[in-house]
Design a protein around this motif. Sequence first.
Motif, mmCIF file in Angstrom:
data_model
loop_
_atom_site.group_PDB
_atom_site.id
_atom_site.type_symbol
_atom_site.label_atom_id
_atom_site.label_comp_id
_atom_site.label_asym_id
_atom_site.label_seq_id
_atom_site.Cartn_x
_atom_site.Cartn_y
_atom_site.Cartn_z
ATOM 1 N N GLU A 61 6.017 -34.636 5.104
ATOM 2 C CA GLU A 61 5.138 -35.437 4.262
ATOM 3 C C GLU A 61 5.423 -36.914 4.463
ATOM 4 O O GLU A 61 6.570 -37.314 4.690
ATOM 5 C CB GLU A 61 5.333 -35.054 2.786
ATOM 6 N N ARG A 62 4.365 -37.717 4.355
ATOM 7 C CA ARG A 62 4.501 -39.169 4.447
ATOM 8 C C ARG A 62 3.393 -39.813 3.624
ATOM 9 O O ARG A 62 2.220 -39.593 3.888
ATOM 10 C CB ARG A 62 4.398 -39.644 5.897
ATOM 11 N N GLY A 63 3.780 -40.606 2.644
ATOM 12 C CA GLY A 63 2.801 -41.348 1.848
ATOM 13 C C GLY A 63 1.755 -40.473 1.191
ATOM 14 O O GLY A 63 0.584 -40.868 1.120
ATOM 15 N N GLY A 64 2.140 -39.291 0.746
ATOM 16 C CA GLY A 64 1.186 -38.398 0.089
ATOM 17 C C GLY A 64 0.372 -37.550 1.047
ATOM 18 O O GLY A 64 -0.400 -36.690 0.609
ATOM 19 N N GLU A 65 0.536 -37.768 2.354
ATOM 20 C CA GLU A 65 -0.168 -36.953 3.345
ATOM 21 C C GLU A 65 0.806 -35.941 3.953
ATOM 22 O O GLU A 65 2.017 -36.156 3.968
ATOM 23 C CB GLU A 65 -0.750 -37.834 4.454
ATOM 24 N N VAL A 66 0.240 -34.848 4.470
ATOM 25 C CA VAL A 66 1.061 -33.767 5.010
ATOM 26 C C VAL A 66 0.676 -33.505 6.464
ATOM 27 O O VAL A 66 -0.504 -33.428 6.799
ATOM 28 C CB VAL A 66 0.883 -32.470 4.192
ATOM 29 N N ALA A 67 1.678 -33.385 7.306
ATOM 30 C CA ALA A 67 1.473 -32.933 8.689
ATOM 31 C C ALA A 67 2.022 -31.519 8.799
ATOM 32 O O ALA A 67 3.211 -31.286 8.580
ATOM 33 C CB ALA A 67 2.187 -33.857 9.672
ATOM 34 N N GLN A 68 1.135 -30.569 9.094
ATOM 35 C CA GLN A 68 1.520 -29.170 9.272
ATOM 36 C C GLN A 68 1.417 -28.861 10.756
ATOM 37 O O GLN A 68 0.314 -28.750 11.304
ATOM 38 C CB GLN A 68 0.608 -28.247 8.478
ATOM 39 N N VAL A 69 2.563 -28.750 11.415
ATOM 40 C CA VAL A 69 2.605 -28.572 12.863
ATOM 41 C C VAL A 69 3.030 -27.138 13.163
ATOM 42 O O VAL A 69 4.108 -26.708 12.757
ATOM 43 C CB VAL A 69 3.588 -29.568 13.510
ATOM 44 N N ASP A 70 2.185 -26.415 13.876
ATOM 45 C CA ASP A 70 2.523 -25.024 14.212
ATOM 46 C C ASP A 70 3.778 -24.958 15.079
ATOM 47 O O ASP A 70 4.708 -24.200 14.799
ATOM 48 C CB ASP A 70 1.352 -24.353 14.940
ATOM 49 N N HIS A 71 3.799 -25.754 16.149
ATOM 50 C CA HIS A 71 4.953 -25.752 17.057
ATOM 51 C C HIS A 71 5.108 -27.166 17.617
ATOM 52 O O HIS A 71 4.149 -27.734 18.143
ATOM 53 C CB HIS A 71 4.760 -24.774 18.217
ATOM 54 N N LEU A 72 6.312 -27.703 17.513
ATOM 55 C CA LEU A 72 6.611 -29.023 18.067
ATOM 56 C C LEU A 72 7.684 -28.869 19.130
ATOM 57 O O LEU A 72 8.701 -28.210 18.904
ATOM 58 C CB LEU A 72 7.108 -29.974 16.973
ATOM 59 N N ILE A 73 7.441 -29.471 20.296
ATOM 60 C CA ILE A 73 8.433 -29.477 21.373
ATOM 61 C C ILE A 73 8.880 -30.921 21.588
ATOM 62 O O ILE A 73 8.058 -31.793 21.894
ATOM 63 C CB ILE A 73 7.871 -28.897 22.678
ATOM 64 N N VAL A 74 10.172 -31.169 21.395
ATOM 65 C CA VAL A 74 10.737 -32.500 21.636
ATOM 66 C C VAL A 74 11.266 -32.510 23.066
ATOM 67 O O VAL A 74 12.194 -31.762 23.410
ATOM 68 C CB VAL A 74 11.863 -32.819 20.636
ATOM 69 N N LEU A 75 10.651 -33.333 23.889
ATOM 70 C CA LEU A 75 11.006 -33.434 25.302
ATOM 71 C C LEU A 75 11.726 -34.738 25.570
ATOM 72 O O LEU A 75 11.762 -35.638 24.722
ATOM 73 C CB LEU A 75 9.736 -33.347 26.155
ATOM 74 N N ARG A 76 12.279 -34.861 26.742
ATOM 75 C CA ARG A 76 13.046 -36.056 27.100
ATOM 76 C C ARG A 76 12.202 -37.330 26.994
ATOM 77 O O ARG A 76 12.701 -38.397 26.653
ATOM 78 C CB ARG A 76 13.587 -35.909 28.520
ATOM 79 N N PHE A 77 10.904 -37.201 27.236
ATOM 80 C CA PHE A 77 10.051 -38.400 27.286
ATOM 81 C C PHE A 77 9.067 -38.482 26.130
ATOM 82 O O PHE A 77 8.242 -39.392 26.079
ATOM 83 C CB PHE A 77 9.263 -38.430 28.604
ATOM 84 N N GLY A 78 9.086 -37.547 25.188
ATOM 85 C CA GLY A 78 8.138 -37.638 24.081
ATOM 86 C C GLY A 78 7.978 -36.336 23.315
ATOM 87 O O GLY A 78 8.825 -35.440 23.390
ATOM 88 N N LEU A 79 6.860 -36.224 22.602
ATOM 89 C CA LEU A 79 6.592 -35.086 21.734
ATOM 90 C C LEU A 79 5.344 -34.337 22.197
ATOM 91 O O LEU A 79 4.384 -34.956 22.666
ATOM 92 C CB LEU A 79 6.377 -35.549 20.288
#
Length: 333
Positions: free
Chosen positions: A49-67
């Motif tokens: 959550e951020r500022g009253g908004e919600v990010a619902q991410v099914d799958h997040l992959i953190v890679l060496r160069f980004g998301l």
Amino acid sequence: MIIKELEMKTHTDLLRRAGYEAERQMAHYLKRAFGEDPYKFVLNNLRVERGGEVAQVDHLIVLRFGLLVVESKSVAGQLSVNEQGEWTRWWNRQGRGMPSPVLQARRQLDLLCALLNDHTAELLDRGLFGLKQRTFTPMRRDVLVAISDGGRITRKTEVPEVVKADQVPERVQQIIREMQGRLTAFTFSDAEMTRICAFLRNRHVAGSEAQPDLASAPCPVQAPASAAHTPVSRGLTGVVSPPHSLPVAAPALPEPAQIGSAQIPHCRQCQSSKLSIQYGKYGYYFKCAACEGNTPAKPVCPTCQQPARLSKSGPQFTAACAGGHQWRYWTNG
């Protein structure tokens, strides 16, 4: 490496069950592909959550160069995308418009990145000899929409973000190969990747059950009304940290013998403890002086049971997990 597993759920509603099965299928493919990869971090079903908004991410992959965000879609029947980029779901030859899941995934990623930007100084190192703060601005941001194996999609325009679920790992590898050819590409350090994963996992807040995935619904079915939700805090230790905090490593770094004999590595072939850590094609591994056999070096955090990564300083190797715990793992003699 799997940083956050997909929670086990049971659904009586057929549509919710279909949506969960699509996520479970995708989580399975990601674990098969990257579960033992120390340079790709996977977080399933991440809700921040951020500022009253919600990010619902099914799958997040953190890679060496980004998301990279993977949006899972359970499809019963067929999806089509016309020349204007408009989406339609089909069932029994009846079509009904639906929001673009590609844009949906991008909105979730944008909010996630905005949250990371709020904590830049905590998560990223300073560059240029410590004189300039690194930022998330130049990192790469990708989204993929994973269509369940049983679904079909017809494209009348190019939609490179949409792939079948089993093709996602190869598409991720394709993106990585593309970035490896760019010598000036932005990259995270090992410490930055560990901090980012720990921060996001600690900021995860469980909410109400997600609404059914309408891509899987036959056209005659009406979407249920949105239900109000009351977030329930949940983090690494059962408490969601304040926005400004990060998991802090314990000041003392225990030796392997202090964390139980089960943590003391042995050769998987002859069970000898006469080992030394070396680095090879697939990362760090133990070389046995007794039988010359190789054993993967895969430390597990004794506190939170998460897989950990190794860093080297001379003959000493330190392990650190995404939960922020750190300990002395091995010293080459």
